[in-house]
Design an enzyme around this catalytic site. Sequence first.
Site: not given
Length: 401
Positions: A141, A146
């Site tokens: 990932e 974020e």
Amino acid sequence: MHALSGVLYTLLMASAPALAQYKLVKDYSGSNFFTGWDYADGFDNTTNGAVNWLNQSAATTANLTSINSEGRAIIKVDDFTNLPNVTVVTDQLKRDSISLSTHDFFGVGSVIIFDAVHLPFGCSVWPAFWTRAPNWPHGGEIDILEEVNLVTNNQMVLHTDPGCTQADGVTQLGTTKGSDCSAGTSSRTGCAVTETQPNSFGEGFNNAGGGVWATQFDESGIFVWFWNRSVIPSDVSNTSQSVDPSTWGTPSAAWPSSSCNITQFFQPQQIVLDITLCGDFAGQPNIYQATCGKPGETVVANTCYADNVNGTGANYADAFFEVNYVKVYSVNSTVLSPSVSGGSTVFSTATTTASAGGSSGTNASGSGSGSGGNGAAQGPMVAGLTVLGATVVAALAWAMM
Ligand SMILES: *[C@@H]1O[C@H](CO)[C@@H](O)[C@H](O)[C@H]1NC(C)=O
Ligand SMILES: *[C@@H]1O[C@H](CO)[C@@H](O)[C@H](O)[C@H]1NC(C)=O
Ligand SMILES: *[C@@H]1O[C@H](CO)[C@@H](O)[C@H](O)[C@H]1NC(C)=O
Ligand SMILES: *[C@@H]1O[C@H](CO)[C@@H](O)[C@H](O)[C@H]1NC(C)=O
Ligand SMILES: *[C@@H]1O[C@H](CO)[C@@H](O)[C@H](O)[C@H]1NC(C)=O
Ligand SMILES: *[C@@H]1O[C@H](CO)[C@@H](O)[C@H](O)[C@H]1NC(C)=O
Ligand SMILES: *[C@@H]1O[C@H](CO)[C@@H](O)[C@H](O)[C@H]1NC(C)=O
Ligand SMILES: *[C@@H]1O[C@H](CO)[C@@H](O)[C@H](O)[C@H]1NC(C)=O
Ligand SMILES: *[C@@H]1O[C@H](CO)[C@@H](O)[C@H](O)[C@H]1NC(C)=O
Ligand SMILES: *[C@@H]1O[C@H](CO)[C@@H](O)[C@H](O)[C@H]1NC(C)=O
């Protein structure tokens, strides 16, 4: 001998700008932005966020995804539904939001570019632009953008199975927070790098006119660059048919392959763009307290929800992405279309017909990515130089680490 090297050097340097290795393969922009994304449908069942993802028809009806008059994609949280005051949050009292994932996957040898003018922000708000493998959380990932709540600096993170770390002393602008990419299975830890440049998240990003993230997913490593609107490199644009990361300077985050075998730990990745609320990151009591807590407030598991999510939703007026484009460039002009066979995902390879201006499609019989580039169609001579150039670039990238 010196003269020959000199000629070779001059030839390579003179050619460098035209030797961009990565060609446009996918273009999500303009009125076709939402073509090629799948909408999650149901509750946020991976990060326990207080949201209910709307499918495409429900999202369109509720106007949570739309294209504005400037041709930019809007992806937003419901800021109009009045939710009752409760102390125990049931699924039915979650707030509507959006999670998009690209239907196609992109292999090692891709560059992903994300240009936004507005990011969602505010207490409880958890936006992300990230990538994942088909059998996620295995297969890697990459968290490109974020953060949560009122934090001002973006964080970039890799999550992998055990064995991948960030090398010591890498050349990057950001600050390393953790070097073990397998840390915290299904948690947010991973090998994280905090952005040090200003205006990479929240209100500051929006007030600065937004910016661009570029992610190079390469055999030599994974590298993330961030630029605010005024310093975007010239080959990174809405109309660019190719990009050349070797000209971009020091990235914000660098995970060279010297301590993480990229082809071993990373399967092809799909891009995800979502906004959740509270949950395992924004709503985690210590994090919420530090980034949104009020003086004297005792923060418990439900505080993030009770302070923000119920009520009229008016405090989510800023909880939206406004996106110029998402584009993917590839060294071998391929995208991977998934299909499920006997419980596992298999990919078929296709060349693409992407072209700047909005249209984007996959076609096994399509041609390359267009003729708009820097006079690139010059035949075998250029192809030969590209190979040579790529070798030189790889050697430079290696030396840089
Ligand atoms: C989680 O929700 C997604 C849709 O958003 C669904 O495809 C998936 O099956 C759900 N997973 C579980 C474990 O319920
Ligand atoms: C989309 O969601 C709405 C609301 O939950 C539901 O009624 C509808 O059946 C869904 N559409 C599809 C295609 O699943
Ligand atoms: C839908 O939302 C967009 C962006 O927030 C807005 O510009 C547009 O006016 C809305 N459309 C309708 C029909 O409400
Ligand atoms: C919910 O709580 C807020 C803040 O205390 C209050 O203003 C509002 O009237 C309450 N709403 C309902 C439906 O009880
Ligand atoms: C949400 O509900 C709680 C009660 O559980 C109430 O104290 C709070 O004021 C409400 N918040 C809003 C924004 O209405
Ligand atoms: C090129 O395309 C293949 C798919 O055929 C993909 O698996 C691979 O990772 C791509 N990249 C490189 C550097 O070969
Ligand atoms: C934009 O980035 C440059 C280079 O990092 C920096 O000098 C400048 O202050 C930034 N501007 C804003 C508004 O963030
Ligand atoms: C990296 O992993 C790939 C795939 O598992 C393997 O073929 C290759 O030999 C590995 N490279 C190194 C340097 O270990
Ligand atoms: C560039 O982006 C805008 C949206 O910001 C879009 O309307 C336009 O079609 C895009 N493509 C080109 C080639 O300008
Ligand atoms: C793909 O190729 C088929 C057959 O040549 C053609 O009919 C179709 O329009 C193409 N699709 C795209 C997205 O280019």
